[in-house]
Design a protein around this motif. Structure first.
Motif, PDB file in Angstrom:
ATOM      1  N   ASN A  51      62.525 -25.644 -36.273  1.00  0.00           N
ATOM      2  CA  ASN A  51      61.902 -24.739 -37.246  1.00  0.00           C
ATOM      3  C   ASN A  51      61.597 -25.432 -38.574  1.00  0.00           C
ATOM      4  O   ASN A  51      60.566 -25.162 -39.210  1.00  0.00           O
ATOM      5  CB  ASN A  51      62.768 -23.502 -37.458  1.00  0.00           C
ATOM      6  CG  ASN A  51      64.178 -23.821 -37.941  1.00  0.00           C
ATOM      7  OD1 ASN A  51      64.672 -24.930 -37.750  1.00  0.00           O
ATOM      8  ND2 ASN A  51      64.830 -22.848 -38.562  1.00  0.00           N
ATOM      9  N   THR A  52      62.446 -26.344 -39.013  1.00  0.00           N
ATOM     10  CA  THR A  52      62.195 -27.039 -40.275  1.00  0.00           C
ATOM     11  C   THR A  52      60.996 -27.977 -40.151  1.00  0.00           C
ATOM     12  O   THR A  52      60.141 -28.033 -41.047  1.00  0.00           O
ATOM     13  CB  THR A  52      63.438 -27.831 -40.707  1.00  0.00           C
ATOM     14  OG1 THR A  52      64.541 -26.932 -40.832  1.00  0.00           O
ATOM     15  CG2 THR A  52      63.205 -28.518 -42.049  1.00  0.00           C
ATOM     16  N   LYS A 103      57.785 -25.944 -40.187  1.00  0.00           N
ATOM     17  CA  LYS A 103      57.408 -25.504 -41.531  1.00  0.00           C
ATOM     18  C   LYS A 103      56.750 -26.647 -42.299  1.00  0.00           C
ATOM     19  O   LYS A 103      55.737 -26.450 -42.990  1.00  0.00           O
ATOM     20  CB  LYS A 103      58.639 -24.993 -42.279  1.00  0.00           C
ATOM     21  CG  LYS A 103      59.260 -23.743 -41.678  1.00  0.00           C
ATOM     22  CD  LYS A 103      60.602 -23.422 -42.322  1.00  0.00           C
ATOM     23  CE  LYS A 103      61.276 -22.236 -41.661  1.00  0.00           C
ATOM     24  NZ  LYS A 103      62.606 -21.943 -42.240  1.00  0.00           N
ATOM     25  N   ALA A 142      58.968 -28.751 -46.108  1.00  0.00           N
ATOM     26  CA  ALA A 142      59.579 -27.496 -45.662  1.00  0.00           C
ATOM     27  C   ALA A 142      60.000 -26.633 -46.850  1.00  0.00           C
ATOM     28  O   ALA A 142      59.903 -25.398 -46.796  1.00  0.00           O
ATOM     29  CB  ALA A 142      60.772 -27.782 -44.756  1.00  0.00           C
ATOM     30  N   GLU A 171      53.683 -18.062 -43.117  1.00  0.00           N
ATOM     31  CA  GLU A 171      54.710 -17.633 -42.167  1.00  0.00           C
ATOM     32  C   GLU A 171      54.058 -16.823 -41.058  1.00  0.00           C
ATOM     33  O   GLU A 171      53.352 -15.846 -41.312  1.00  0.00           O
ATOM     34  CB  GLU A 171      55.783 -16.793 -42.841  1.00  0.00           C
ATOM     35  CG  GLU A 171      56.869 -16.359 -41.889  1.00  0.00           C
ATOM     36  CD  GLU A 171      58.022 -15.634 -42.571  1.00  0.00           C
ATOM     37  OE1 GLU A 171      59.089 -15.524 -41.937  1.00  0.00           O
ATOM     38  OE2 GLU A 171      57.860 -15.193 -43.727  1.00  0.00           O
ATOM     39  N   ARG A 215      56.054 -18.918 -48.446  1.00  0.00           N
ATOM     40  CA  ARG A 215      56.005 -18.242 -47.153  1.00  0.00           C
ATOM     41  C   ARG A 215      55.494 -16.803 -47.208  1.00  0.00           C
ATOM     42  O   ARG A 215      54.859 -16.318 -46.253  1.00  0.00           O
ATOM     43  CB  ARG A 215      57.391 -18.253 -46.495  1.00  0.00           C
ATOM     44  CG  ARG A 215      58.441 -17.481 -47.269  1.00  0.00           C
ATOM     45  CD  ARG A 215      59.841 -17.649 -46.681  1.00  0.00           C
ATOM     46  NE  ARG A 215      59.952 -17.100 -45.340  1.00  0.00           N
ATOM     47  CZ  ARG A 215      61.060 -17.172 -44.602  1.00  0.00           C
ATOM     48  NH1 ARG A 215      62.139 -17.789 -45.086  1.00  0.00           N
ATOM     49  NH2 ARG A 215      61.108 -16.643 -43.408  1.00  0.00           N
ATOM     50  N   SER A 263      57.327 -20.407 -38.202  1.00  0.00           N
ATOM     51  CA  SER A 263      58.335 -19.362 -38.298  1.00  0.00           C
ATOM     52  C   SER A 263      59.679 -19.884 -37.810  1.00  0.00           C
ATOM     53  O   SER A 263      59.748 -20.859 -37.059  1.00  0.00           O
ATOM     54  CB  SER A 263      57.915 -18.154 -37.450  1.00  0.00           C
ATOM     55  OG  SER A 263      58.922 -17.159 -37.437  1.00  0.00           O
ATOM     56  N   TRP A 272      57.077 -24.757 -47.942  1.00  0.00           N
ATOM     57  CA  TRP A 272      56.831 -23.626 -47.040  1.00  0.00           C
ATOM     58  C   TRP A 272      57.704 -22.439 -47.448  1.00  0.00           C
ATOM     59  O   TRP A 272      57.219 -21.304 -47.522  1.00  0.00           O
ATOM     60  CB  TRP A 272      57.128 -24.027 -45.600  1.00  0.00           C
ATOM     61  CG  TRP A 272      56.814 -22.974 -44.577  1.00  0.00           C
ATOM     62  CD1 TRP A 272      55.656 -22.834 -43.868  1.00  0.00           C
ATOM     63  CD2 TRP A 272      57.677 -21.895 -44.145  1.00  0.00           C
ATOM     64  NE1 TRP A 272      55.742 -21.737 -43.025  1.00  0.00           N
ATOM     65  CE2 TRP A 272      56.969 -21.148 -43.182  1.00  0.00           C
ATOM     66  CE3 TRP A 272      58.974 -21.503 -44.492  1.00  0.00           C
ATOM     67  CZ2 TRP A 272      57.522 -20.034 -42.545  1.00  0.00           C
ATOM     68  CZ3 TRP A 272      59.521 -20.377 -43.871  1.00  0.00           C
ATOM     69  CH2 TRP A 272      58.800 -19.656 -42.910  1.00  0.00           C
ATOM     70  N   GLU A 273      58.970 -22.704 -47.690  1.00  0.00           N
ATOM     71  CA  GLU A 273      59.885 -21.625 -48.084  1.00  0.00           C
ATOM     72  C   GLU A 273      59.424 -20.967 -49.381  1.00  0.00           C
ATOM     73  O   GLU A 273      59.503 -19.739 -49.537  1.00  0.00           O
ATOM     74  CB  GLU A 273      61.302 -22.179 -48.260  1.00  0.00           C
ATOM     75  CG  GLU A 273      61.951 -22.709 -46.988  1.00  0.00           C
ATOM     76  CD  GLU A 273      62.359 -21.630 -46.009  1.00  0.00           C
ATOM     77  OE1 GLU A 273      62.221 -20.432 -46.343  1.00  0.00           O
ATOM     78  OE2 GLU A 273      62.822 -21.981 -44.907  1.00  0.00           O
TER      79      GLU A 273
END
Length: 215
Positions: free
Chosen positions: A97-98, A101, A152, A38, A159, A80, A155-156
């Protein structure tokens, strides 16, 4: 994709005077630079004029490195929910944003790093990646919902984790990024993990020659 560094040096103050509004910038690199996937801004700059800084039109949810040491750095790309500009980090425009990521996970995976390392760089120990190099880097089709969401989601999940330096080996978080890429693209994780292990042992990544002892 926009290299914003020269424009910032010409038209902006690195240390805001307080006369005009300041904005966050990604600038830190290397061992003490960006430490998570992130993006975390670490400087504030100020335009030398009044109004909205035009450089913010070039901000992106995804930022990619313009050059870094192959052993002590940690990440090739960060993302981010907020759009940022960078100094030494190049914003990539055109991604939401998605998608940003998802792209960050792929570019930090073994596959993404190997694709990038195959592109021209001035020095294997500290390669430089200009916009033309990055434009030649292939990434998965992020318009495909399953691919984008799988990457994604990874990533979450990762992060906030501190990412070890490249020289620290094929660590758990790198395997998790590889697993997400394999899940998204239908690849064999065992084959990709084997490449990840080999990449971690490469002298320019490990920081020592083959066969040389390392504490």
């Amino acid at each position: 994709m926009n290299a914003t560094g020269q424009s910032m040096r010409d038209d902006y103050h690195k240390k805001p005077s307080g006369r005009f509004g300041s904005f966050p910038v990604l600038a830190s690199k290397g061992a003490n630079g960006q430490q998570s996937i992130e993006a975390i801004p670490d400087e504030y700059w100020e335009w030398k004029k009044e109004g909205t800084p035009p450089i913010l039109d070039k901000a992106g949810h995804l930022l990619v490195t313009m050059g870094q040491r192959s052993s002590t750095s940690r990440l090739t790309a960060v993302a981010s929910d907020t759009r940022y500009v960078g100094q030494g980090w190049m914003p990539v425009t055109g991604l939401d944003n998605t998608q940003a990521k998802a792209a960050a996970v792929f570019l930090n995976s073994t596959s993404g790093r190997l694709i990038l390392m195959s592109r021209p760089g001035k020095d294997l120990n500290f390669p430089f990646y200009n916009p033309a190099v990055w434009l030649s880097v292939s990434i998965p089709d992020l318009s495909t919902p399953r691919i984008c969401s799988t990457l994604a989601d990874c990533w979450e999940a990762t992060r906030s984790e501190i990412v070890p330096q490249f020289r620290d080996g094929y660590t758990d978080i790198r395997r998790r990024w590889d697993q997400a890429v394999c899940d998204a693209l239908g690849w064999d994780i065992n084959k990709i993990a084997e490449l990840g292990e080999l990449l971690a042992k490469e002298p320019h990544v490990r920081g020592v020659a083959y066969g040389q002892w390392k504490s």
